[in-house]
Design an enzyme around this catalytic site. Sequence first.
Site, short mmCIF file in Angstrom:
data_model
loop_
_atom_site.label_atom_id
_atom_site.label_comp_id
_atom_site.label_asym_id
_atom_site.label_seq_id
_atom_site.Cartn_x
_atom_site.Cartn_y
_atom_site.Cartn_z
CG HIS A 83 -0.09 0.18 2.46
ND1 HIS A 83 0.53 -0.85 2.81
CD2 HIS A 83 -0.54 0.88 3.52
CE1 HIS A 83 1.07 -0.65 4.31
NE2 HIS A 83 0.33 0.63 4.68
CG ASP A 123 4.80 2.43 7.36
OD1 ASP A 123 4.24 2.83 6.82
OD2 ASP A 123 4.66 1.47 8.25
CG HIS A 124 4.25 -0.30 3.99
ND1 HIS A 124 4.52 -1.43 4.34
CD2 HIS A 124 3.68 0.46 5.37
CE1 HIS A 124 4.05 -1.95 5.51
NE2 HIS A 124 3.68 -0.53 6.23
CG ASP A 184 0.82 -1.78 7.26
OD1 ASP A 184 1.77 -2.46 7.73
OD2 ASP A 184 1.10 -0.49 7.07
CG HIS A 241 4.61 -3.15 10.17
ND1 HIS A 241 3.76 -2.86 10.69
CD2 HIS A 241 4.96 -2.20 8.96
CE1 HIS A 241 3.11 -1.74 10.39
NE2 HIS A 241 3.86 -1.35 9.24
#
Length: 314
Positions: free
Chosen positions: A63, A67-68, A209, A267
């Site tokens: 997504h 942070d991704h 996530d 994570h």
Amino acid sequence: MSDRRLIALGTSSQVPTRERNHNGYFVRWDDAGLLFDPGEGTQRQMTHFGVAAADITAIFLTHLHGDHCLGLPGVIQRLSLDGVTHPVDLYYPASGAEYVQRLRRASIFTETATIREHPIATPGVIRETARFRIEAHPLDHTVESWGYRLVEPDALTLLPDKLAALGLRGPAVGWLKRQGFFDLPDGRRILASEVGHPKRGGSFAFVMDSRPCAGALRLAEQVDTLLCEATFLESEAAEAERYGHMTARQAARLAREAGARRLALTHFSRRYQQAQPFVEEASAIHPNVIALTDGATVSLRAARPEQGRGGGLT
Ligand SMILES: [Zn+2]
């Protein structure tokens, strides 16, 4: 000798800490190099942990939270700076296209590398090679998020002594492999399964996530290694639900229900100083749990259940 391993480039959610970089995961699968969710600082983490830009053959985003994906501009520009000649495939949720275009053109650079974009809008197989296929399935986060699953087809290892006993060699063995049987001159049909033993293909799932959901379960089904987010401990289950994440216990339940042989947790929220409570919470439910640290390398060879807790680190 094939090379199959996961290298954790970063293991922190939302914000980097002194010990943990933003997310980032690199999977070496023989001659393929798969980069997942490059957060901020991924380029430098690659240097720290021995991953070259030229090693990357495909990039996958779950997504478009920072942070991704905030590491994408650096990685994309590095591909051109290093003169990478092979095309690099970029997979991402179609709804995030606007952000991907901005990240790809975040600053001035001379683009020479070839990036092939693959926006994802429907579940199923998104990449298929002779060696493996990759599927994408939707997750359940606060924004659209997709997980990934790599599966290698099962194969048959032919046994030389059995082949020799039947006088099978050269082209006959080739036929046997291709069609699954070979007819001897005397009319006897030899099945491949009579002269070999089955070799289960390897598998890996990337679930990042998400709350526990059907898509996560499908991704994790019977995999050797499930790399799964565990942002919180069960004591913060209400927050996990509110912000679309999992607790260590939920990740372990998912792994158990899916029949995943090994669970690698990552994570982590910055509020936690230690990863051991995550391992303990998950280990009450699943027998083979590890918590990733930045730079951790995990073998992605088929896990044997009898390896027990903590197996898999190389
Ligand atoms: Zn995140």
